[in-house]
Design an enzyme around this catalytic site. Structure first.
Site, PDB file in Angstrom:
ATOM      1  N   ALA A 193     -63.959 -20.255   0.248  1.00 37.01           N
ATOM      2  CA  ALA A 193     -64.459 -19.338   1.267  1.00 37.01           C
ATOM      3  C   ALA A 193     -63.738 -17.991   1.217  1.00 37.01           C
ATOM      4  CB  ALA A 193     -64.306 -19.965   2.655  1.00 37.01           C
TER       5      ALA A 193
ATOM      6  N   CYS B 126     -62.004 -28.941  -6.153  1.00 35.05           N
ATOM      7  CA  CYS B 126     -62.728 -30.198  -6.422  1.00 35.05           C
ATOM      8  C   CYS B 126     -62.378 -30.764  -7.795  1.00 35.05           C
ATOM      9  CB  CYS B 126     -64.231 -29.980  -6.364  1.00 35.05           C
ATOM     10  SG  CYS B 126     -64.797 -29.015  -4.971  1.00 35.05           S
TER      11      CYS B 126
ATOM     12  N   VAL C 296     -49.341 -18.643   7.425  1.00 37.80           N
ATOM     13  CA  VAL C 296     -49.579 -17.917   8.667  1.00 37.80           C
ATOM     14  C   VAL C 296     -49.280 -18.878   9.823  1.00 37.80           C
ATOM     15  CG1 VAL C 296     -51.305 -16.746  10.088  1.00 37.80           C
ATOM     16  CG2 VAL C 296     -51.344 -16.481   7.589  1.00 37.80           C
TER      17      VAL C 296
ATOM     18  N   THR D 181     -58.991 -21.243   6.423  1.00 35.86           N
ATOM     19  CA  THR D 181     -57.817 -22.085   6.177  1.00 35.86           C
ATOM     20  C   THR D 181     -58.162 -23.480   5.649  1.00 35.86           C
ATOM     21  OG1 THR D 181     -57.897 -22.641   8.522  1.00 35.86           O
ATOM     22  CG2 THR D 181     -56.286 -20.992   7.865  1.00 35.86           C
TER      23      THR D 181
ATOM     24  N   ALA E 242     -59.121 -27.331   5.077  1.00 39.18           N
ATOM     25  CA  ALA E 242     -58.833 -28.587   5.767  1.00 39.18           C
ATOM     26  C   ALA E 242     -57.723 -29.338   5.048  1.00 39.18           C
ATOM     27  CB  ALA E 242     -60.098 -29.439   5.817  1.00 39.18           C
TER      28      ALA E 242
ATOM     29  N   ALA F 201     -64.928 -16.859  10.706  1.00 39.31           N
ATOM     30  CA  ALA F 201     -64.414 -18.085  10.086  1.00 39.31           C
ATOM     31  C   ALA F 201     -65.434 -18.599   9.082  1.00 39.31           C
ATOM     32  CB  ALA F 201     -64.133 -19.147  11.143  1.00 39.31           C
TER      33      ALA F 201
ATOM     34  N   ASP G 199     -64.326 -24.951   5.237  1.00 34.87           N
ATOM     35  CA  ASP G 199     -63.982 -26.250   5.826  1.00 34.87           C
ATOM     36  C   ASP G 199     -63.361 -26.162   7.224  1.00 34.87           C
ATOM     37  OD1 ASP G 199     -64.832 -27.307   3.460  1.00 34.87           O
ATOM     38  OD2 ASP G 199     -63.008 -28.450   3.046  1.00 34.87           O
TER      39      ASP G 199
END
Ligand SMILES: Cc1cc2nc3c(=O)[nH]c(=O)nc-3n(C[C@H](O)[C@H](O)[C@H](O)COP(=O)(O)OP(=O)(O)OC[C@H]3O[C@@H](n4cnc5c(N)ncnc54)[C@H](O)[C@@H]3O)c2cc1C
Ligand code: SF4
Ligand code: SF4
Lengths: 149, 421
Positions: free
Chosen positions: B12, B43, B79, B106, B108, B271, B274
């Site tokens: 992302a 992955c 962060v 961020t 998961a 946002a 995940d």
């Protein structure tokens, strides 16, 4: 950028383009020898019939290719200059995320080689092999903009 | 000149950075990551663990990507907090960085069950390249390993361990593998293929305790049975990384709540991926679809909007594709009709000998989900039926057939066809 177009009225569904495609992507590039190759070369184009017409289906090299977004190995990339989606065999892991998302069903899994089958516009040749192979001239290879209205 | 801050350097975060740069050549883009690795294909870490993919191939972007795109990358910088009122973030080392607009990407982390002994050395999640390297380092001295959970990551871990000649038992609480993406029939095919290749399954059992002082010695099941193991990989799903937003006014349920622009409840905070909840096309409400393609797409939409665009995010849906030992399987949308739920119709084909299983779930003649095992070649066309809400009654009898394809739905799709003249 040249693109493949199809005059569906002329397509007989004879699959000469499929065979030409498989041969063009075989190791030997020869019809009779290609059948004897250890891993059979498969076509990257499929002729599908729907409501008594035939439609050759292959990768369109989309400008917003969802297959590229989905590729978790960054094996598929969109090359802006060439106007093509390129595939790096060496990065590909055969996860078939690309197959799952292609809205045209134009990328198919080759379970044997673990690599997806997808039209590369016969990148080393001056025109895709399917164009020459079509006995009725149903496959048209020409600049993109001229046909788009 | 605007300053955009992105927390998260993965699917992302990277696609957002690319989208921002495409729309704004001058802006300052800062990416923070608590990992010490440039963006990589997350992955693929199970393939790396298996030895199928070399480390060089795991990088997601070329080495000069950050420089070429004029992105400042801060690795190993966690962060700690976001302060929406002052539009700034605080790092763990107390440094403060302000932003005009912030993207939270961020991701998961693996969920760890509260099983006794879960904190022992030798218990791993499989989420980062660091995890994969640590597990890999132990394999030369590992004879038997145990995987907890039969989801995608659990099975991929089991495959990798087996490939590295370690005996693997997979302990699954439910009665089937991949219960989050397959029905029991489809799961049967996958399980069988894995078993044929030497992976053992213990279904319908939970782990009561991980035994050993210091190093792991054994696993004790709820039923009291125990077996030896020295390595445990936990694959029991993931949970969004909410640490930096927990004490803030940013709204979240499981993940951060976003609107159709992927904006949080605060105008200059977005946002994606995940860690974000967004509209789910088949469920009709908000949820996290923790998937790579979803993270990439959301990143791109959020990035474009951060750079001043006004892109609508149509929504995501649950889907996945797997392949183990030559058997492919795809799951799309709603893959199982819950007992007692009315109004659904199932089209089905089951051929055990040919390793072929196809199921399409319809509701009022609209496809809402599908499972394909063995033959997955037109799954993208089915996905399109679901996404674009195309009515299927005129070609319903053809949906399961081998020659079903795009031409059958061409006249009904959103984009006008222009290649067939
Ligand atoms: C082994 C494995 C197999 C998978 N297989 C598939 C698959 O087949 N198909 C599929 O669709 N998906 C798969 N996934 C899921 C996929 O990897 C994720 O959906 C995807 O990575 C999500 O991307 P993201 O950018 O949202 O988050 P992530 O990839 O989780 O990245 C989050 C980033 O945020 C950083 N970060 C987090 N918190 C902080 C903080 N406080 N400060 C600074 N930085 C922070 C992290 O360092 C990281 O860089 C798999 C995942 C794993 C682990
Ligand atoms: S594979 Fe499908 S999505 Fe990808 S470029 Fe080709 S037609 Fe488009
Ligand atoms: S099969 Fe290969 S090209 Fe397709 S998504 Fe997976 S890694 Fe990418």
């Amino acid at each position: 950028m040249k693109q493949l177009y199809y005059d569906v009225k002329k397509c007989l569904g004879c699959k000469s383009c499929e065979i030409a495609c498989a041969v063009a992507h075989s190791l030997t590039g020869d019809l009779f020898k290609a059948f004897k190759e250890e891993v059979l070369s498969l076509p990257r184009k499929k002729v599908l019939a729907s409501k008594d017409k035939n439609y050759p289906v292959s990768c369109r090299h989309c400008k917003d290719p969802v297959c590229v977004d989905a590729c978790m190995a960054a094996a598929l990339v969109y090359d802006k200059e060439k106007g093509m989606v390129l595939h790096d065999d060496k990065r590909c892991v055969g996860c078939w995320m690309c197959v799952m998302v292609c809205p045209y069903g134009a990328i198919r899994p080759n379970i044997k080689t673990k690599l997806p089958l997808r039209c590369d516009k016969c990148k080393d040749k001056d025109e895709p092999s399917c164009v020459k192979a079509c006995p009725t001239g149903a496959i048209i290879w020409q600049e993109e903009l001229s046909l788009k209205v | 000149m605007k300053q955009y801050v992105i927390i998260g350097n993965s699917a992302a975060g990277i696609s957002a950075a690319e989208a921002i740069r495409k729309n704004d050549v001058a802006a300052k883009i800062l990416i923070f990551s608590d990992e010490d690795y440039p963006a990589y294909c997350r992955c693929l870490i199970s393939y790396y663990l298996a030895g199928d993919v070399k480390e060089e191939k795991i990088l997601y972007r070329p080495e000069d990507f950050y420089r070429e795109n004029n992105i400042e990358l801060f690795l190993n910088k966690k962060v700690a907090r976001i302060d929406p009122k002052k539009s700034r973030i605080t790092l763990e080392d107390k440094t403060q960085v302000s932003y005009d607009t912030l993207l939270i990407a961020t991701g998961a982390s693996p969920k760890l069950p509260e099983t006794k002994g879960i904190k022992k050395r030798g218990v791993f999640g499989l989420r980062t390249i660091k995890d994969a390297k640590e597990i890999s380092g132990l394999l030369p001295i590992t004879k038997a390993a145990c995987v907890l959970g039969g989801g995608l990551v659990g099975l991929k871990a089991a495959y990798a361990l087996k490939k590295r000649n370690v005996g693997v038992k997979v302990v699954i609480k439910s009665r089937q593998v991949l219960s989050q993406m397959l029905d029991s029939e489809a799961a049967g095919f996958v399980q069988k293929r894995l078993e044929e290749n030497g992976i053992e399954f213990i279904l319908g059992e939970d782990v009561a305790e991980i035994i050993g002082n210091g190093d792991i010695k054994a696993i004790k099941l709820g039923s009291g049975k125990a077996f030896e193991t020295s390595l445990v990989v936990v694959g029991k799903g993931v949970t969004p990384n909410m640490d930096p937003i927990k004490e803030t006014e940013i709204k979240f349920n499981e993940g951060i709540i976003t609107n159709n622009l992927l904006q949080a409840n605060i105008a200059n905070i977005y946002a994606a991926g995940d860690c974000a909840e967004s509209f789910d096309l088949t469920l009709g409400g908000l949820c996290v679809n923790a998937l790579w393609p979803v993270a990439v797409e959301q990143g791109r939409v959020a990035g474009a909007n951060i750079a001043g665009g006004n892109l609508n995010y149509a929504g995501s849906l649950g889907m996945n594709s797997i392949e183990f030992f030559g058997l492919p399987a795809v799951s799309l949308g709603i893959y199982k009709v819950k007992d007692g739920e009315a109004g659904f119709e199932e089209l089905k084909l089951h051929d055990t000998k040919a390793n072929l299983y196809k199921k399409i779930i319809l509701k009022d003649n609209f496809a809402v989900g599908a499972i394909l095992v063995g033959d997955i070649k037109n799954s993208g066309v089915l996905l399109r039926l679901i996404r674009e809400r195309i009515e299927v009654s005129s070609f319903k009898d053809k949906l399961l057939r081998e020659n079903f394809g795009y031409p059958d739905i061409m006249a009904l799709v959103k984009d006008k066809e222009h290649l067939y003249v």
